[in-house]
Design an enzyme around this catalytic site. Sequence first.
Site: not given
Lengths: 406, 103
Positions: A112, A352-354
């Site tokens: 992100n 995982h912010c993804s």
Amino acid sequence: MALAASRAVGAVTQDVYLDHAATSWPKPAVVLEAIQDFLENAGGNIGRSGHRRSIASSRAVSLAREQLTDLLGAETPDHLVFTKNATEALNLAICGLAVGRERLVTTSLEHNSVMRPLRELERQGRAVEVVPADGNTGELDLDEWAARLRSGGTCLAVATHASNVTGVLLPVAEMAAIAAESAVPFIVDASQSAGHVPLDLSALGASAVAMPGHKGLLGPTGTGLLYLAPGVEVEPLIRGGTGSQSELEVQPDFAPDKYESGTLNAIGIVGLGAAAEHIRAAGVDEIYASATSLGRRFRDGVAAIAGVTLQGPADPADGVGIASVSIEGVPCATAARLLDDGWRVMTRAGLHCSPAAHRSLGTAPEGTLRISWGMDTTEGEIDIAIEALRAVAERGRNTEPLRTVA
Amino acid sequence: LRWGGVVSFFASEHAMRAERVLQRADVPARLVPGPREVSPNCGVAVAFVWEHEPAVAQALRDSKIRFEAIHRYELEDEAQANGSAPAVAEDGDIGKHGDLRRP
């Protein structure tokens, strides 16, 4: 689950830190020493005054920039800008290089820290185009990459070097060559590769490379770097005091001052410089070989456990020290808690912010349990993680799944 | 040691780098608070012995350090005059931060 009296290696009271992809721990002793030395023996504000403590601080930060230049292969220290983290470095590069460009091309494996700035620019009227990349093999269709970069209109390209979910490496050198042939600026997110795999910034061919100082580079949190290739200039994210050209009310136009307004995180930077020396002495080739060897050990160990699915490259040499697993019948957040509670094995569960990467892997919205190792991780620690995963997977097979009944 | 020259810079980062490069080349050099009439750009300048001017210019070019100008400048060195330690080591052997010992 009882605290594991059965842990195979080491006292149960010993931490097994396997969250290096979030931030590395522990830091080398030289990092702590450099920070303490700086606070005691320097301690002035860099570039602000002419007295001995200010000069001592300026020298220490300048030396750190040189140490990082030597480790990473930048042309000169002026090509490395200090930021507070990789996210700031990415925002500086993306927002700066997107000026006047209509299309923003990226991959499906982005974090992100890339996706959110791109989506904001999309909201403001740019087009975002996502080229699929395989999170397990690292394959990205280079013909499609080339076609996207050449399909008309001005364009900016951004790609991660290594997935923060599976660790798989993308062919960034080939992607950079295509971008250069297409006269498209190319930004590389080296958040999971810097310090883990050999990186020669001046040879990579990218316009800009962003990285954190606190992951593979082993520095303290609050440190990041942006490499800007010769001839690449962008607008700064912030403007303010630099200690230079103080008679002017406009921002200096030269690096590094142009990009480094306000008091720098000098203690973090001197720690990062010491870490860079530590890594250079150990050898990035050796660090990469060791991580690959640990990856094979982990992969072999986990392959023998029923109910555990492993994402990522079949050969750990195609990635960095990251593995993502899913356990049948055990939500990944529960698995992470059990590993920590029972074995003191520290991992990270979730997306995982993804979200984009997890969607392309088919692991959204649940996410995965990510295990990530570092320079000083031992085979024994990997074995503890395998043993803990085996026990958690067994529990998953023997437990009724959680059902919401009302 | 009689300083007869001063290099001025735009950024203090470049002054620090110049000092290191010159010391590694065994050219005596010292960071000094930038004399106002020489440059208002960044707080510090690098003093050197004027006879070494060609070596200084060469070292700066070789290391691609951006500098503003090289000046002929007679610098009064208070530290040398009163016998106290200079703010910054001349040859790097006092310690990496310079001499910060209390008198």
